[in-house]
Design an enzyme around this catalytic site. Sequence first.
Site, short mmCIF file in Angstrom:
data_model
loop_
_atom_site.label_atom_id
_atom_site.label_comp_id
_atom_site.label_asym_id
_atom_site.label_seq_id
_atom_site.Cartn_x
_atom_site.Cartn_y
_atom_site.Cartn_z
CB CYS B 37 -0.92 0.00 1.21
SG CYS B 37 -0.04 -0.22 2.76
CB CYS B 105 -2.04 -1.78 9.26
SG CYS B 105 -2.86 -1.26 7.75
#
Lengths: 243, 128
Positions: B37, B105
């Site tokens: 990302c 994440c």
Amino acid sequence: MEQKPTVLPKRTELHMARSMCWHCQSEVTGEYFCEQCVKVQPLSKELDYFTCLGLPRLLNIDLEALEAKFYTLSRSFHPDFYHNKTDSEQAISLGNSALLNIAYRTLKDPIQRAEYLLKLEAGSAKDIRTSPPADLFEEILALQEDLEEYRQAAPSQNQAALEPLKAKLASDREQLEQRQREMELRLADLFNAWDLLHAQAESAPVDDRLRKERETILKGLRELLSNRTYLRNIITDLVAVMA
Amino acid sequence: MAYSDKVVDHFNNPRNMGSFKKDEDGVGTGIVGAPECGDVMKLQIKVQNDTIVDAKFKTFGCGSAIASSSLATEWLKGKTIEEAQQIKNTDIVQELNLPPVKIHCSVLAEDAIKAALNDYKKKAEDNK
């Protein structure tokens, strides 16, 4: 580390979910349909997207041919043509259509195509280790700090005092966009190198040199694709703040 | 998918945002990124007598990445190096209720902790 046995599959083989027709039990010889009883055959869930669309694992793809193939197959699998067929055939039509759609969507886009090829060829992308681009990270953090400063100062301060920072960010942006263009060129080079390797592997025995070359290309691709994402993000932020 | 309340809270009120000077004594810095990302995370610890007395982070990325690193700095404070080593991304996932698409994440936050600890150890080693 698990190594895929071949550089590339020698030819595109369709892997049906099974080698025997689910309906008439004869050996499936046709591509997507049984030649004996003309029933549609389920595509294996493990089928890779290239094979699904009858393509070799190349990175440069003729998009028109891809689209044409997609439309042809879409028509042959489309659930609309199966609504008065048996439940099994309807299920196969649905499954095949779903796989076909995602295969087409993935291969149509060059970046997604390259990411997908990497996944296929390198196992999980993590198998091919690349060191994190530490310099790029430092650069991004420094830039983000400048951006933050600009963001905070922009509404209040007089515009003249902001000019130097604004000019710096503008030139940063220009320089980053230039690098982005260079990356696209390098990506195109890697696409060509991969396809060339593919052709070599077709015509000659796969030796250490080819294996090494394969690894270099895949590693280069992985590095470029991730750096490209970091760069794209910071440029997006830059553009948004400066607007 | 909506963010969990905890993610939103960390996002709106990030704990310990900021940075230490990299060359300061006892400071370990970890900078990591997620190629999927493009998020970049910097996490720093300040160590005294084998205990993390302070931690700071700067994350440029999505809400989950910010929340993960914010939470990580909270957890790090007061822990020994040994204890900090034990923090797992799954702990973060659980605490923040991260959906599957945001698990990377938390992995990023764990990587950042590890990188900061390694940097601290390396610096300590070099100073011997």
